[in-house]
Design a protein around this motif. Structure first.
Motif, PDB file in Angstrom:
ATOM      1  N   GLU A 141       0.855  -0.995   0.085  1.00 50.14           N
ATOM      2  CA  GLU A 141       0.220  -0.005   0.058  1.00 50.14           C
ATOM      3  C   GLU A 141       0.817   1.354   0.093  1.00 50.14           C
ATOM      4  N   GLN A 142       2.205   1.048   0.748  1.00 48.06           N
ATOM      5  CA  GLN A 142       2.948   2.227   0.765  1.00 48.06           C
ATOM      6  C   GLN A 142       4.042   2.551  -0.282  1.00 48.06           C
ATOM      7  N   CYS A 143       4.506   1.529  -0.761  1.00 53.44           N
ATOM      8  CA  CYS A 143       5.727   1.445  -1.555  1.00 53.44           C
ATOM      9  C   CYS A 143       5.198   1.176  -2.965  1.00 53.44           C
ATOM     10  N   ILE A 144       4.860   2.087  -3.865  1.00 56.45           N
ATOM     11  CA  ILE A 144       4.336   1.958  -5.096  1.00 56.45           C
ATOM     12  C   ILE A 144       5.412   2.261  -6.035  1.00 56.45           C
ATOM     13  N   LEU A 145       5.626   1.393  -7.233  1.00 62.67           N
ATOM     14  CA  LEU A 145       6.535   1.591  -8.226  1.00 62.67           C
ATOM     15  C   LEU A 145       5.875   1.774  -9.433  1.00 62.67           C
ATOM     16  N   LYS A 146       6.218   2.502 -10.217  1.00 64.08           N
ATOM     17  CA  LYS A 146       5.581   2.709 -11.624  1.00 64.08           C
ATOM     18  C   LYS A 146       6.550   2.674 -12.704  1.00 64.08           C
ATOM     19  N   GLN A 147       6.306   2.355 -13.761  1.00 65.28           N
ATOM     20  CA  GLN A 147       7.069   2.491 -14.981  1.00 65.28           C
ATOM     21  C   GLN A 147       6.246   2.961 -16.065  1.00 65.28           C
ATOM     22  N   GLU A 148       6.192   4.008 -16.635  1.00 68.13           N
ATOM     23  CA  GLU A 148       5.510   4.667 -17.735  1.00 68.13           C
ATOM     24  C   GLU A 148       4.113   4.603 -17.320  1.00 68.13           C
ATOM     25  N   ASN A 149       3.940   5.337 -16.351  1.00 65.14           N
ATOM     26  CA  ASN A 149       2.561   5.652 -15.436  1.00 65.14           C
ATOM     27  C   ASN A 149       1.753   4.022 -15.171  1.00 65.14           C
ATOM     28  N   GLN A 150       2.352   3.011 -15.321  1.00 63.64           N
ATOM     29  CA  GLN A 150       1.898   1.684 -15.171  1.00 63.64           C
ATOM     30  C   GLN A 150       2.480   1.056 -13.888  1.00 63.64           C
ATOM     31  N   GLN A 151       1.645   0.630 -12.673  1.00 64.39           N
ATOM     32  CA  GLN A 151       2.141   0.425 -11.329  1.00 64.39           C
ATOM     33  C   GLN A 151       2.611  -1.090 -11.665  1.00 64.39           C
ATOM     34  N   LEU A 152       3.801  -1.373 -11.056  1.00 64.66           N
ATOM     35  CA  LEU A 152       4.650  -2.520 -11.344  1.00 64.66           C
ATOM     36  C   LEU A 152       4.136  -3.679 -10.470  1.00 64.66           C
ATOM     37  N   LYS A 153       4.188  -4.882 -10.683  1.00 65.07           N
ATOM     38  CA  LYS A 153       3.569  -5.720  -9.847  1.00 65.07           C
ATOM     39  C   LYS A 153       4.605  -6.110  -8.709  1.00 65.07           C
ATOM     40  N   PHE A 154       4.235  -6.175  -7.531  1.00 68.85           N
ATOM     41  CA  PHE A 154       4.883  -6.323  -6.259  1.00 68.85           C
ATOM     42  C   PHE A 154       4.854  -7.736  -5.824  1.00 68.85           C
ATOM     43  N   GLU A 155       6.028  -8.399  -5.570  1.00 69.15           N
ATOM     44  CA  GLU A 155       6.092  -9.750  -4.865  1.00 69.15           C
ATOM     45  C   GLU A 155       6.931  -9.570  -3.662  1.00 69.15           C
ATOM     46  N   TYR A 156       6.320  -9.767  -2.480  1.00 67.54           N
ATOM     47  CA  TYR A 156       6.992  -9.691  -1.243  1.00 67.54           C
ATOM     48  C   TYR A 156       7.651 -10.798  -1.088  1.00 67.54           C
ATOM     49  N   ILE A 157       8.961 -10.922  -0.670  1.00 69.97           N
ATOM     50  CA  ILE A 157       9.907 -12.129  -0.620  1.00 69.97           C
ATOM     51  C   ILE A 157      10.035 -12.367   0.888  1.00 69.97           C
TER      52      ILE A 157
END
Length: 79
Positions: free
Chosen positions: A59-75
């Protein structure tokens, strides 16, 4: 307060993110959201602490590339 490192793995074409938190800061944030005592890094650590941390980061750490949110996989977290 945290330190964040980003590294792109060319072989797997993945962006690897490492976040180092001050334990009292992240513990406070998790306890505010979960309304539970967390006790990170202790013998009394809450059994759902990884789930709380995954939810918080997604919810707090959002990464985007070309205005698209990147998929997040918590290890996971280091013990």
């Amino acid at each position: 307060m945290s330190i964040t490192e980003l590294e792109f793995d060319e072989q797997t074409e993945t962006l690897q993110v490492s976040i180092k938190f001050f334990i009292d800061d992240i513990e406070h944030a998790l306890e505010e959201e979960s309304k539970e005592r967390i006790f990170l890094g202790t013998e009394k650590e809450h059994e759902l602490s990884n789930l709380f941390l995954k939810k918080y980061l997604s919810e707090q750490c959002i990464l985007k590339q070309e205005n698209q949110q990147l998929k997040f996989e918590y290890i996971g977290k280091e013990e």
